[in-house]
Write an enzyme that holds these catalytic residues in place. Sequence first.
Site, PDB file in Angstrom:
ATOM      1  CG  ASP A  15      -0.543  -2.519   6.952  1.00  0.00           C
ATOM      2  OD1 ASP A  15      -1.706  -2.863   7.256  1.00  0.00           O
ATOM      3  OD2 ASP A  15      -0.263  -1.374   6.543  1.00  0.00           O
ATOM      4  CG  PHE A  38      -1.978   0.974   1.276  1.00  0.00           C
ATOM      5  CD1 PHE A  38      -3.163   0.761   0.580  1.00  0.00           C
ATOM      6  CD2 PHE A  38      -1.836   2.137   2.013  1.00  0.00           C
ATOM      7  CE1 PHE A  38      -4.189   1.703   0.628  1.00  0.00           C
ATOM      8  CE2 PHE A  38      -2.863   3.081   2.060  1.00  0.00           C
ATOM      9  CZ  PHE A  38      -4.035   2.864   1.357  1.00  0.00           C
ATOM     10  NE  ARG A  77      -9.824  -2.469  -3.533  1.00  0.00           N
ATOM     11  CZ  ARG A  77      -9.310  -1.913  -2.448  1.00  0.00           C
ATOM     12  NH1 ARG A  77      -8.209  -2.409  -1.896  1.00  0.00           N
ATOM     13  NH2 ARG A  77      -9.869  -0.863  -1.898  1.00  0.00           N
ATOM     14  CE1 TYR A  97      -9.802   3.160   6.208  1.00  0.00           C
ATOM     15  CE2 TYR A  97      -8.881   4.205   8.153  1.00  0.00           C
ATOM     16  CZ  TYR A  97      -8.763   3.826   6.826  1.00  0.00           C
ATOM     17  OH  TYR A  97      -7.619   4.115   6.139  1.00  0.00           O
ATOM     18  CE  LYS A  98      -8.278   0.110   4.468  1.00  0.00           C
ATOM     19  NZ  LYS A  98      -6.840   0.054   4.258  1.00  0.00           N
TER      20      LYS A  98
END
Length: 406
Positions: free
Chosen positions: A205, A128, A379, A230-231
């Site tokens: 991560d 990322f 996605r 928040y995912k």
Amino acid sequence: MTVTSLQTSAAELDAADPLAWCRHEFSGEVRAYLDGNSLGRPPREAAVRLAAVVEHDWGNRLIRSWDEQWFALPLELGDRLGRLTLGAAAGQTVIGDSTTVMLYKLLRAAVDAAPDGRNVIVVDRENFPTDRYIVESVASERGFTVRWLEPDPVAGVTPDLLAAALADDVAVVTLSHVAYKSGFVADLPTITEQVHRAGAVVLWDLCHSVGLLDVRLDDADVDLAVGCGYKFLCGGPGAPAFGYVAARLQDRLTQPIQGWMGHADAFAMGQGWSPGPGMRRFLSGTPPILAMIPLTASLDLIERARITTISDKARRLGRFAIEATDTLLAGHGVTVSSPREDALRGGHVTISHPAFREVTRRLWEADVIPDFRNPDGIRLGLAPLTTSFGEVLDAVASIGELLSRR
Ligand SMILES: *Cc1c(COP(=O)(O)O)cnc(C)c1O
């Protein structure tokens, strides 16, 4: 497989879904939401608890709430998150800051603790952006070198690929557990052991695996980890991240943002910084209390659902998304850019086609919401607490209709 048999199988899978109850615990109206891997949906209870905190804890108790509960909240909530989702014993997880800032603090701490002669950070080109940027910034601050892995975008970072980069000059290896583009799951236990054998420290991560996979940090003897609130954790936009530091390392690490909330005695307000006990030393300033409240609600749901049931459903959702893509979209030239093997895939399936930027725009207009990733990927985010098999089929079928109309 035909469309009709896909419909039948979606209906059967939804009827047999052990997490079907959970969908109703979330608020909002949407036709098909396939982006829970970027922003989880809000638990109904989040609004109730936020209102109660504003009204009572903040409104009535005012500053007293710091003593009564807020001062301890980052550590207590961290312990709970660790127990329910990370396989982490108490005292190793803290909530606070964004992933970016937490990653910076733990990476800098690990780099500063590295023995002389170890001045390389290993990271991969598919990681990322924020992870790559933070690695580069810490390396330049400390005069370290970045050693880049160049994984196949779908196959991800494997122990074989990593082996070639590990030497006695490596201080830290930092990798994503689940790749944000392809959804590839790295072999966390094997790689952790491999990094230790090379005398280095690993920082995982977990942004795309926390709240989704049965992560077992203590069992794997992981050193450091960070992840996003928040995912799949459904903590809401800007929910704070968490940091995990193995108990055996805590006293040996010093993080760089040494604020009063990480001090051994914050309210003594004395001269000079001395690190607080355990995970407190990894805090910096006043933690975002309000932003932690929705996490208390989503952790209740995760506890009820159980992380193993959640990860089982993630595998089934992924398998179904791939089956639907093969059946309805392969004829349009759509390819699957995620691992087909269940054990190697996290919570999203990426599919590719040159028209997908435009297709995504039209899907959003129709209230069908996956996300687009450069250069040509959609996605399909599969959040087991909220995503139904019918929703997945609706999205894939909508993509097929848009492609055939072109
Ligand atoms: C989502 C994500 C982040 C987000 O970092 P923020 O500081 O919360 O913006 C970082 N790393 C990975 C791998 C992610 O997927």
